[in-house]
Design a protein around this motif. Structure first.
Motif, PDB file in Angstrom:
ATOM      1  N   LYS A 137       0.814  -1.217   0.000  1.00  0.00           N
ATOM      2  CA  LYS A 137       0.000   0.000   0.000  1.00  0.00           C
ATOM      3  C   LYS A 137       0.843   1.260   0.000  1.00  0.00           C
ATOM      4  O   LYS A 137       0.450   2.274  -0.560  1.00  0.00           O
ATOM      5  N   SER A 138       1.990   1.193   0.660  1.00  0.00           N
ATOM      6  CA  SER A 138       2.795   2.399   0.785  1.00  0.00           C
ATOM      7  C   SER A 138       4.213   2.034   1.188  1.00  0.00           C
ATOM      8  O   SER A 138       4.435   1.047   1.889  1.00  0.00           O
ATOM      9  N   VAL A 139       5.140   2.858   0.732  1.00  0.00           N
ATOM     10  CA  VAL A 139       6.541   2.743   1.126  1.00  0.00           C
ATOM     11  C   VAL A 139       6.981   4.127   1.581  1.00  0.00           C
ATOM     12  O   VAL A 139       6.739   5.114   0.880  1.00  0.00           O
ATOM     13  N   ARG A 140       7.568   4.181   2.755  1.00  0.00           N
ATOM     14  CA  ARG A 140       8.146   5.450   3.225  1.00  0.00           C
ATOM     15  C   ARG A 140       9.649   5.323   3.044  1.00  0.00           C
ATOM     16  O   ARG A 140      10.320   4.638   3.820  1.00  0.00           O
ATOM     17  N   PRO A 141      10.211   6.000   2.037  1.00  0.00           N
ATOM     18  CA  PRO A 141      11.636   5.833   1.730  1.00  0.00           C
ATOM     19  C   PRO A 141      12.568   6.713   2.556  1.00  0.00           C
ATOM     20  O   PRO A 141      13.667   7.017   2.119  1.00  0.00           O
ATOM     21  N   ASP A 142      12.159   7.079   3.743  1.00  0.00           N
ATOM     22  CA  ASP A 142      12.977   7.912   4.604  1.00  0.00           C
ATOM     23  C   ASP A 142      14.307   7.230   4.902  1.00  0.00           C
ATOM     24  O   ASP A 142      14.347   6.030   5.192  1.00  0.00           O
ATOM     25  N   ARG A 143      15.396   7.957   4.850  1.00  0.00           N
ATOM     26  CA  ARG A 143      16.726   7.371   5.061  1.00  0.00           C
ATOM     27  C   ARG A 143      16.888   6.797   6.468  1.00  0.00           C
ATOM     28  O   ARG A 143      17.441   5.721   6.652  1.00  0.00           O
ATOM     29  N   GLU A 144      16.421   7.521   7.484  1.00  0.00           N
ATOM     30  CA  GLU A 144      16.605   7.065   8.863  1.00  0.00           C
ATOM     31  C   GLU A 144      15.479   6.175   9.357  1.00  0.00           C
ATOM     32  O   GLU A 144      15.717   5.270  10.164  1.00  0.00           O
ATOM     33  N   MET A 145      14.255   6.434   8.952  1.00  0.00           N
ATOM     34  CA  MET A 145      13.115   5.679   9.460  1.00  0.00           C
ATOM     35  C   MET A 145      12.196   5.236   8.317  1.00  0.00           C
ATOM     36  O   MET A 145      11.040   5.650   8.239  1.00  0.00           O
ATOM     37  N   PRO A 146      12.707   4.350   7.445  1.00  0.00           N
ATOM     38  CA  PRO A 146      11.867   3.865   6.351  1.00  0.00           C
ATOM     39  C   PRO A 146      10.780   2.920   6.872  1.00  0.00           C
ATOM     40  O   PRO A 146      10.872   2.399   7.987  1.00  0.00           O
ATOM     41  N   ALA A 147       9.756   2.721   6.056  1.00  0.00           N
ATOM     42  CA  ALA A 147       8.663   1.836   6.443  1.00  0.00           C
ATOM     43  C   ALA A 147       8.031   1.229   5.197  1.00  0.00           C
ATOM     44  O   ALA A 147       8.156   1.759   4.098  1.00  0.00           O
ATOM     45  N   LEU A 148       7.345   0.125   5.416  1.00  0.00           N
ATOM     46  CA  LEU A 148       6.661  -0.596   4.358  1.00  0.00           C
ATOM     47  C   LEU A 148       5.304  -1.029   4.907  1.00  0.00           C
ATOM     48  O   LEU A 148       5.227  -1.589   6.006  1.00  0.00           O
ATOM     49  N   TYR A 149       4.245  -0.758   4.155  1.00  0.00           N
ATOM     50  CA  TYR A 149       2.880  -1.052   4.584  1.00  0.00           C
ATOM     51  C   TYR A 149       2.199  -1.926   3.533  1.00  0.00           C
ATOM     52  O   TYR A 149       2.294  -1.633   2.339  1.00  0.00           O
TER      53      TYR A 149
END
Length: 167
Positions: A73-85
């Motif tokens: 559904k979503s990917v947060r490509p943040d360098r320090e705090m990435p996430a995958l949903y």
């Protein structure tokens, strides 16, 4: 399906996800939250996943989820705090996010189901069973996941394109 059955399904989703992470990482159960008709199960990784290996770690998880029929559904490509949903075909929402000190946190939110009592998870952590709320920041070294180098490109297939790029 009642809340206990949904919690067990959430546990099975996380068990399968952790089995797909090779080499394996140490993890511990985190808090379970119940609401009126849904359950949230959580796990925290205690293996150090270096900044250089976080993308590979998330890629392994993403490929497993896609092979399991989950929709990213979503990917947060943040360098320090990435996430995958992602969401499973049954409507269970699953996520992994990298938090403070690079700690990976997994969470499954069940859909609304028939209310019932919910027992604690029965799967055993592959490391110490910390008291809930007392899980330390990552403190287990892995020759692979804790390495300060990126994974050679030839050994990691590229991740599939996510459905969206930001939460």
């Amino acid at each position: 399906m009642n809340m206990q059955e949904a919690a067990e399904h959430a546990d099975a989703m996380m068990d399968a996800t952790f089995k797909a992470i090779v080499p394996g990482v140490q993890w511990a159960h985190d808090t379970t939250t119940t609401h009126r008709c849904d359950v949230v199960r959580r796990r925290a990784v205690t293996t150090i996943v270096s900044e250089q290996r976080r993308g590979s770690f998330l890629g392994v998880v993403q490929r497993h989820w896609e092979k399991s029929g989950y929709t990213i559904k979503s990917v947060r490509p943040d360098r320090e705090m990435p996430a995958l949903y992602a969401v499973s075909p049954e409507g269970f929402q699953i996520r992994v996010l990298i938090g403070y000190k690079g700690q990976a946190f997994f969470q499954v939110d069940t859909p609304c189901v028939e209310p019932s009592d919910v027992a604690e998870p029965v799967s055993k952590p592959n490391g110490p069973a910390y008291p809930l709320g007392k899980i330390p920041t990552p403190n287990v070294h892995s020759d692979f996941w804790s390495a300060a180098t990126t994974v050679p490109a030839a050994s990691v297939p590229p991740p599939a394109s996510p459905a969206s790029s930001e939460v």
